[in-house]
Design a protein around this motif. Structure first.
Motif, PDB file in Angstrom:
ATOM      1  N   PRO A   1     -20.908  34.164  -4.460  1.00 45.65           N
ATOM      2  CA  PRO A   1     -21.494  33.170  -5.372  1.00 45.65           C
ATOM      3  C   PRO A   1     -20.542  32.000  -5.613  1.00 45.65           C
ATOM      4  CG  PRO A   1     -21.709  35.398  -6.256  1.00 45.65           C
ATOM      5  CD  PRO A   1     -20.779  35.484  -5.094  1.00 45.65           C
ATOM      6  N   PRO A   2     -21.084  30.844  -5.970  1.00 37.49           N
ATOM      7  CA  PRO A   2     -20.233  29.677  -6.236  1.00 37.49           C
ATOM      8  C   PRO A   2     -19.455  29.827  -7.538  1.00 37.49           C
ATOM      9  CG  PRO A   2     -22.512  29.169  -6.745  1.00 37.49           C
ATOM     10  CD  PRO A   2     -22.517  30.531  -6.116  1.00 37.49           C
TER      11      PRO A   2
ATOM     12  N   LEU B   1     -16.163  28.706  -2.650  1.00 38.48           N
ATOM     13  CA  LEU B   1     -14.739  28.778  -2.355  1.00 38.48           C
ATOM     14  C   LEU B   1     -14.472  28.764  -0.852  1.00 38.48           C
ATOM     15  CD1 LEU B   1     -11.861  29.050  -3.417  1.00 38.48           C
ATOM     16  CD2 LEU B   1     -12.164  31.527  -3.454  1.00 38.48           C
ATOM     17  N   GLU B   2     -15.365  29.353  -0.064  1.00 34.17           N
ATOM     18  CA  GLU B   2     -15.168  29.371   1.391  1.00 34.17           C
ATOM     19  C   GLU B   2     -15.139  27.954   1.954  1.00 34.17           C
ATOM     20  OE1 GLU B   2     -17.290  31.056   5.474  1.00 34.17           O
ATOM     21  OE2 GLU B   2     -17.816  31.923   3.530  1.00 34.17           O
TER      22      GLU B   2
ATOM     23  N   VAL C   1     -12.478  36.614  -5.746  1.00 36.86           N
ATOM     24  CA  VAL C   1     -11.058  36.945  -5.574  1.00 36.86           C
ATOM     25  C   VAL C   1     -10.547  36.319  -4.273  1.00 36.86           C
ATOM     26  CG1 VAL C   1      -9.373  38.809  -5.330  1.00 36.86           C
ATOM     27  CG2 VAL C   1     -11.359  39.110  -6.829  1.00 36.86           C
ATOM     28  N   LEU C   2      -9.412  35.675  -4.361  1.00 30.81           N
ATOM     29  CA  LEU C   2      -8.741  35.126  -3.188  1.00 30.81           C
ATOM     30  C   LEU C   2      -7.370  35.773  -3.069  1.00 30.81           C
ATOM     31  CD1 LEU C   2      -8.155  33.079  -0.893  1.00 30.81           C
ATOM     32  CD2 LEU C   2      -7.435  31.452  -2.661  1.00 30.81           C
TER      33      LEU C   2
ATOM     34  N   ASN D   1     -12.032  26.433   4.019  1.00 27.54           N
ATOM     35  CA  ASN D   1     -12.167  25.905   5.384  1.00 27.54           C
ATOM     36  C   ASN D   1     -11.662  24.471   5.480  1.00 27.54           C
ATOM     37  OD1 ASN D   1     -13.219  28.178   6.696  1.00 27.54           O
ATOM     38  ND2 ASN D   1     -15.295  27.728   5.990  1.00 27.54           N
ATOM     39  N   GLN D   2     -11.924  23.687   4.442  1.00 26.62           N
ATOM     40  CA  GLN D   2     -11.430  22.313   4.408  1.00 26.62           C
ATOM     41  C   GLN D   2      -9.899  22.299   4.410  1.00 26.62           C
ATOM     42  OE1 GLN D   2     -12.864  20.117   1.009  1.00 26.62           O
ATOM     43  NE2 GLN D   2     -11.629  18.315   1.475  1.00 26.62           N
TER      44      GLN D   2
END
Length: 243
Positions: free
Chosen positions: A129-130, A98-99, A171-172, A103-104
């Protein structure tokens, strides 16, 4: 038949019914959009012809044509939002960090944030984790939520993006210092066609929720007038990493 079997059967029936309605509605939106494109193209040609005439009558006609053109553009935006809503459950999943996705997105959003005086502060927990994501749809989710936050901070403000790992989920959190929402708006925000914006389609947040839930996740919102808003998105971790 047990209650559990009945509930499962009823859920499948409702899901099939919902999918049929979605397909029909999406087809209808396409059918409306085709003649609308023709109308818009002819309005553009008519505008070019009217601009060649310098008379009070031509000027009045020009303003009327421009008004019709604006309404056509608004209708096209509503149709596009509706088509996005109908397609929100069609996933093309990839195992992603998710990072990297965040960032994209932030690289794409950086210039717009600076233009609107938005101070973006990412706080990403390391070694998360992915998860399985449809990158295009998650980018759509981020765009919608961040633009909503931007509109809630017309004079600029702080936008925090935080990731963490909790209870086998990623979690975001998206937190802004904007104008916030009333309890009434907060209660109806995910209702289809509900909008607090004069020109809003009322499909942005319902589409966001549909995309997140299609990923097996959840989305919640906390908001207070004049204090800001926090969206919390939860995605299940790729279970293969826990074996």
């Amino acid at each position: 038949m047990t209650d559990e079997t009945f509930d499962s059967s009823e859920r499948k029936r409702l899901e099939k019914q919902y999918n049929e309605v979605t397909v029909l509605a999406g087809g209808l939106a396409h059918e409306v959009r085709n003649p609308l494109s023709t109308i818009s193209m002819n309005l553009e040609l008519l505008l070019e012809e009217l601009e060649a005439f310098d008379s009070p009558a031509a000027h009045r006609m020009l303003q009327k044509v421009k008004t019709i053109q604006t309404q056509c553009d608004n209708l096209d935006q509503v149709l596009e939002a509706f088509l996005q809503f109908t397609r929100a459950g069609e996933l093309h999943l990839e195992r992603m960090n998710l990072e990297d996705v965040m960032n994209q997105f932030l690289e794409f959003y950086k210039a717009e944030a600076e233009e609107h005086g938005i101070d973006v502060r990412p706080h990403f927990q390391s070694d998360i984790p992915p998860v399985f994501l449809d990158v295009r749809l998650i980018q759509q989710v981020l765009t919608n939520l961040v633009r909503n936050a931007q509109e809630a901070m017309p004079s600029g403000g702080l936008l925090e993006l935080q990731t963490s790992c909790r209870d086998n989920n990623v979690v975001l959190e998206i937190i802004d210092t904007g104008c916030g929402m009333s309890p009434e708006a907060l209660d109806k925000m995910f209702h289809v066609f509900f909008s607090t914006k004069p020109a809003g389609s009322g499909l942005g947040l319902p589409t966001v929720r549909k995309i997140v839930e299609a990923h097996g996740g959840t989305i919640d919102c906390e908001s207070e007038l004049n204090r800001g808003t926090k969206f919390t998105l939860v995605f299940p971790i790729d279970r293969a990493d826990q074996k």
